[in-house]
Each structure stands twice: as structure tokens, then as C-alpha cells.
Design an enzyme around this catalytic site. Structure first.
Site, PDB file in Angstrom:
ATOM      1  CD  GLU A 185      54.915  51.030  46.495  1.00  0.00           C
ATOM      2  OE1 GLU A 185      55.988  50.779  47.469  1.00  0.00           O
ATOM      3  OE2 GLU A 185      54.468  50.086  45.647  1.00  0.00           O
ATOM      4  CB  CYS A 199      42.792  49.294  44.092  1.00  0.00           C
ATOM      5  SG  CYS A 199      42.016  48.829  42.427  1.00  0.00           S
ATOM      6  CB  SER A 219      46.134  48.327  32.516  1.00  0.00           C
ATOM      7  OG  SER A 219      45.862  46.921  32.913  1.00  0.00           O
ATOM      8  CG  HIS A 233      43.870  38.032  35.276  1.00  0.00           C
ATOM      9  ND1 HIS A 233      45.250  38.460  34.989  1.00  0.00           N
ATOM     10  CD2 HIS A 233      43.741  39.293  36.228  1.00  0.00           C
ATOM     11  CE1 HIS A 233      45.856  39.466  35.014  1.00  0.00           C
ATOM     12  NE2 HIS A 233      44.788  40.107  35.813  1.00  0.00           N
ATOM     13  CG  ASN A 291      55.214  39.307  40.109  1.00  0.00           C
ATOM     14  OD1 ASN A 291      56.205  38.969  39.397  1.00  0.00           O
ATOM     15  ND2 ASN A 291      54.431  40.577  39.098  1.00  0.00           N
TER      16      ASN A 291
HETATM   17  N1  SAH Z   1      43.609  48.101  37.861  1.00  0.00           N
HETATM   18  C1  SAH Z   1      44.186  47.894  36.595  1.00  0.00           C
HETATM   19  C2  SAH Z   1      45.858  47.857  36.803  1.00  0.00           C
HETATM   20  C3  SAH Z   1      46.207  47.180  37.787  1.00  0.00           C
HETATM   21  S1  SAH Z   1      47.772  46.476  37.628  1.00  0.00           S
HETATM   22  C4  SAH Z   1      44.064  46.621  36.011  1.00  0.00           C
HETATM   23  O1  SAH Z   1      43.476  45.697  36.859  1.00  0.00           O
HETATM   24  O2  SAH Z   1      44.397  46.342  34.948  1.00  0.00           O
HETATM   25  C5  SAH Z   1      48.214  45.676  36.081  1.00  0.00           C
HETATM   26  C6  SAH Z   1      48.224  44.312  35.619  1.00  0.00           C
HETATM   27  O3  SAH Z   1      49.073  43.548  37.139  1.00  0.00           O
HETATM   28  C7  SAH Z   1      46.959  43.795  35.830  1.00  0.00           C
HETATM   29  O4  SAH Z   1      46.773  42.827  34.833  1.00  0.00           O
HETATM   30  C8  SAH Z   1      46.840  42.928  37.203  1.00  0.00           C
HETATM   31  O5  SAH Z   1      45.729  42.097  37.218  1.00  0.00           O
HETATM   32  C9  SAH Z   1      48.092  42.432  37.289  1.00  0.00           C
HETATM   33  N2  SAH Z   1      48.140  41.865  38.522  1.00  0.00           N
HETATM   34  C10 SAH Z   1      47.771  42.207  39.760  1.00  0.00           C
HETATM   35  N3  SAH Z   1      48.370  41.480  40.526  1.00  0.00           N
HETATM   36  C11 SAH Z   1      49.337  40.639  40.064  1.00  0.00           C
HETATM   37  C12 SAH Z   1      50.240  39.646  40.678  1.00  0.00           C
HETATM   38  N4  SAH Z   1      50.269  39.466  42.020  1.00  0.00           N
HETATM   39  N5  SAH Z   1      51.266  38.925  39.753  1.00  0.00           N
HETATM   40  C13 SAH Z   1      51.136  39.254  38.325  1.00  0.00           C
HETATM   41  N6  SAH Z   1      50.076  40.206  38.017  1.00  0.00           N
HETATM   42  C14 SAH Z   1      49.413  40.917  38.717  1.00  0.00           C
END
Ligand code: SAH
Length: 418
Positions: A146, A166, A261, A286, A363
């Protein structure tokens, strides 16, 4: 609904807490799906991709010289490569009929050899006002990915995928639930941008200001779609180089408008710092303490909080680019005031002015029992960081209603299985 998504306290841990914030600590366990576990009892990390057929070679996989060589191999003069690049990177077209500067007799063959279709649109979802579009693409082997296109005042951002699935297995992210299908090729990554530009040029992205006539295209890229970009390092970097390469050989974008990221693959971060492409760098932290991050981010078993932060600081030192720390705020799990203080302390220990924090309200993902932090808790978290001198911007949850927000990309194709 909020009431059904209540947090369960899966046994409070003995984590230290300040007296101001004595809320229980919820531990990161999943519900509704099972994380794949390894023989060591820890969540499995997949760095190598399963063997699958490769996508066809595409112009965007090749350097300018390689493109010319390939056109010559096809029995045509080398300068045709540049014409094809112009059609693709400037006009976003792969339609032979539109390529009137090429002899009719060779157009089809050139396009078949140089611009094979890579992403087939399965579905497109848009928000009510049309300023956000989520594309679901099928790759040549049926893998689904996506991308999410978002208009903001003064910029258009595309959130791209770098892998189908992933392997990082983060329990709060929808993409990790099915594991890694495969790495995307350079051209598959780039084609997401070209296809988004074509949609914009066709007037399909809403929210444009009335009277605005300048041509528009994607101005910002975030590698925050499906996948861990640094686990597909070479192809992601080749895609970035093509994005910043001036037209007609590339998309002519600015490196600083491209954000990579990562979950925290330290050796790859250090390598990225040495590239001569100063992209914006974001670290998905996180949690500021290993006790929680060990459970929340499985890759923390390899590289700890301090190592990841040192690598982020090294990125700043090498590039002068301020880095972002992403922090999904999860109710009662990582949103405690003391964690905001510890985060600020760890960032400030490494200097001033090199970093900013991007908290993201969690989210919802399928099967997750966790919810976003309460607004007052989020405000307090942000306030504490700001009071410690850390610039902090709460990220919006754009695309949430179409499951297009951070962590919600799972690329399920309901229509195909119906
Ligand atoms: N693998 C990369 C890109 C992932 S998505 C990374 O980990 O950075 C981008 C961001 O969305 C990351 O910071 C990830 O941790 C965050 N993310 C993942 N699931 C999420 C959720 N359910 N709610 C909010 N952010 C989320």
C-alpha cells in the site's frame, strides 16, 4: 468503539514510576493474533527475505548508463533511453500511444522492455474530502503493498512501502502481523511515486485550493508504509537516489524532503549517515527504557535504546540534519510522565538542537487491545518534553478512517478473496 477496546492490565510490572503518575503499566502482549516466536521464546525477527521470483527489470532499476546499454541491447539507438525516462519521470506515462516522439514501429517493444508494469491497482480508498488516498497495489507475484497520498497546506506527501510485509514483528503494528513476504525492488518503490504523480496530474487528489493552477506533484516522501526500509537497504538507497536525481533521469526531488524511518537497525543507520544523500532520518523509539522497549520493539534484543540513540546522534553529526524520534503513545503502556522525562534526559545527554520528537497517538490495528493515550496524558507528555527544551510535534492521524494511518497498513485484499 472505545468501550470495547478497553485496556486490560496484564500484570503490572515493577517499573519505577513517579508519584505524579501512578497509573499501572500495561505490558505489550497481543490479543487476536499471535506473534511468531523463535526457539529462544522471543518474537522472531526476519532480516532475510524468503526466496521468490524477481520482478521484471525496469528503467527505474537502472542507472542512466545502464538504461542506454539496455536500449542498445534491444537493438535501438541509446538516446531513446532519455526519451523514455522523460515520459516516465516527467509525464508519468507508460502508454506507448502517448510517446509521439518515438517511432511507432518500436514504441511497444521499447515500453515492454523498459517500462514493464510493476504495480497493478487493486483498490483505491479516499477520505470524504478527497485529500487522502490509500492505494492498494498488487506486485507481479501477487504480493500486496500500500501507499498513502496526503495533501497538506504547502506540500503533498506520499507514504511509501519498501517491503511487502515486514519482518520486525512489532506487536502494535498491523504490517508485522503477517511477517515478511519479500523486499520490493528499486523500481517498485519508485513506481509508487510515479503512479501517485499521475493520479495528482489527473486531478484525483482533492483539497486543492481554488484558482491554483501550478502543476503539482509529490513533494515529500516518507518511508513509513509497509516494511523496514533499512532491512532492504540497497534498493531503498537506489530508489532515494532516483528520487533526487534531476529530471529527466530521475524525479528531481529534494533529499531533505525524503524521510527514512527505521525501527533501529544500528549498523544500517551508521551506513546511512555516510551516504552523500542527506535524507531526513527518523527513529521509531516508542520507549526510552530497555525494560519496555525489549517487549515493544523486538529488534531491541539486538540494539538497545542507548545504541539506537547514539546512532541517531551520529546521523546528525554526519549530516547536520535534525533527526526525528517517533513515539506512538499507547495508553498506560509507554505514556507515563516519567518516561517523557527519561526520554528528554536521554536526548539532552546527547546534546541540544539535534533532535525533535514526534509523538503519534496510537492507531487501532486489528486484534489489538491497546488504545491511544488520553488527550490530557498526551498533552502532559508533550509539555514535559517541551519544558526540557525538546521540540515536540504531535503527529496527526491522517488516513485513520481508511486504515491508512501509521501502523495500519496490512494490504488485505477483501475483493480478491471474496
Ligand atoms: N519500519 C519503519 C517504518 C514503519 S511505519 C519504522 O519502524 O520506523 C512508520 C511509523 O509508524 C513507525 O514509527 C511505527 O512504529 C509507527 N507505527 C506502527 N504501528 C503504529 C500504530 N498502530 N499507531 C501509530 N503508529 C504506529
Amino acid at each position: 468503539m472505545a468501550g470495547e477496546r478497553g485496556i486490560r492490565n496484564n500484570g503490572a510490572s515493577a517499573t519505577p514510576r513517579s508519584t505524579v503518575d501512578a497509573r499501572p503499566q500495561v505490558r505489550p502482549t497481543t490479543e487476536g493474533w499471535q506473534q511468531k516466536m523463535g526457539p529462544d521464546g522471543r518474537p522472531v525477527l526476519q532480516f532475510a527475505e524468503p526466496k521468490r521470483g524477481k520482478p521484471p527489470v525496469h528503467l527505474a532499476d537502472l542507472t542512466a548508463e545502464q538504461r542506454t546499454a539496455r536500449v542498445i541491447e534491444l537493438g535501438l539507438p541509446g538516446f531513446r533511453a532519455k526519451q523514455l525516462s522523460t515520459h516516465y519521470f516527467t509525464h508519468y506515462t507508460t502508454d506507448p500511444a502517448a510517446m509521439t516522439d518515438l517511432p511507432v514501429a518500436v514504441r511497444d517493444e521499447l515500453v515492454a522492455g523498459m517500462l514493464p508494469p510493476l504495480l497493478t491497482e487493486v483498490r483505491r480508498l479516499r477520505t470524504d474530502n478527497g485529500d487522502t488516498i490509500k492505494f492498494l497495489w498488487k506486485l507481479h507475484d501477487g504480493a500486496l503493498v500500500e501507499s498513502v497520498l496526503m495533501r497538506y497546506p504547502g506540500r503533498i506527501t506520499l507514504c511509501v512501502s519498501s517491503q511487502a510485509g515486514c519482518g520486525m514483528n512489532c506487536p502494535f503494528c498491523a504490517t508485522g502481523q503477517a511477517g515478511l513476504t519479500r523486499n520490493m525492488s528499486t523500481a517498485e518503490i519508485v513506481d509508487q511515486v510515479v503512479q501517485a504523480n499521475a493520479a495528482i496530474a489527473a486531478g484525483e487528489l482533492g483539497g486543492k485550493k481554488r484558482g491554483e493552477t501550478t502543476p503539482e506533484r509529490v513533494s515529500n516522501i516518507v518511508f513509513m508504509g509497509m516494511g523496514e526500509p533499512l532491512a532492504n537497504y540497497n534498493r531503498v538507497m537506489d530508489a532515494v537516489r532516483t528520487m533526487v536525481e534531476p529530471q529527466p533521469n530521475g524525479l528531481g526531488m529534494s533529499a531533505r524532503h525524503i524521510t527514512v524511518s527505521t525501527v533501529g537497525l544500528v549498523p544500517a543507520i551508521l551506513k546511512l549517515a555516510e551516504e552523500k544523500v542527506p535524507v531526513t532520518f527518523a527513529l521509531s523509539l516508542h520507549a526510552p527504557d530497555d525494560q519496555l522497549r525489549d517487549e515493544l520493539i523486538p529488534v531491541n534484543s539486538r540494539w538497545k535504546v542507548d545504541e539506537a540513540l547514539d546512532a541517531a546522534r551520529a546521523y546528525f553529526d554526519a549530516t547536520g540534519r535534525r533527526v526525528s524520534i517517533e513515539y506512538a503513545l499507547i495508553k498506560d503502556m509507554n505514556d507515563h510522565a516519567w518516561r517523557a522525562d527519561l526520554l528528554a534526559q536521554k536526548l539532552n545527554e546527547r546534546g541540544r538542537g539535534w533532535v525533535h520528537v514526534n509523538p503519534i497517538p496510537l492507531n487501532p490495528t486489528p486484534g489489538s487491545i491497546w488504545t491511544s493515550s488520553e488527550p490530557a496524558v498526551m498533552r502532559e507528555f508533550v509539555r514535559r518534553l517541551e519544558d526540557s527544551g525538546i521540540p515536540t510535534t504531535l503527529r496527526d492521524t491522517r488516513g485513520k478512517e481508511i486504515d491508512g494511518a501509521c501502523g495500519q497498513l496490512a494490504a488485505a485484499d477483501e475483493t480478491a478473496t471474496a
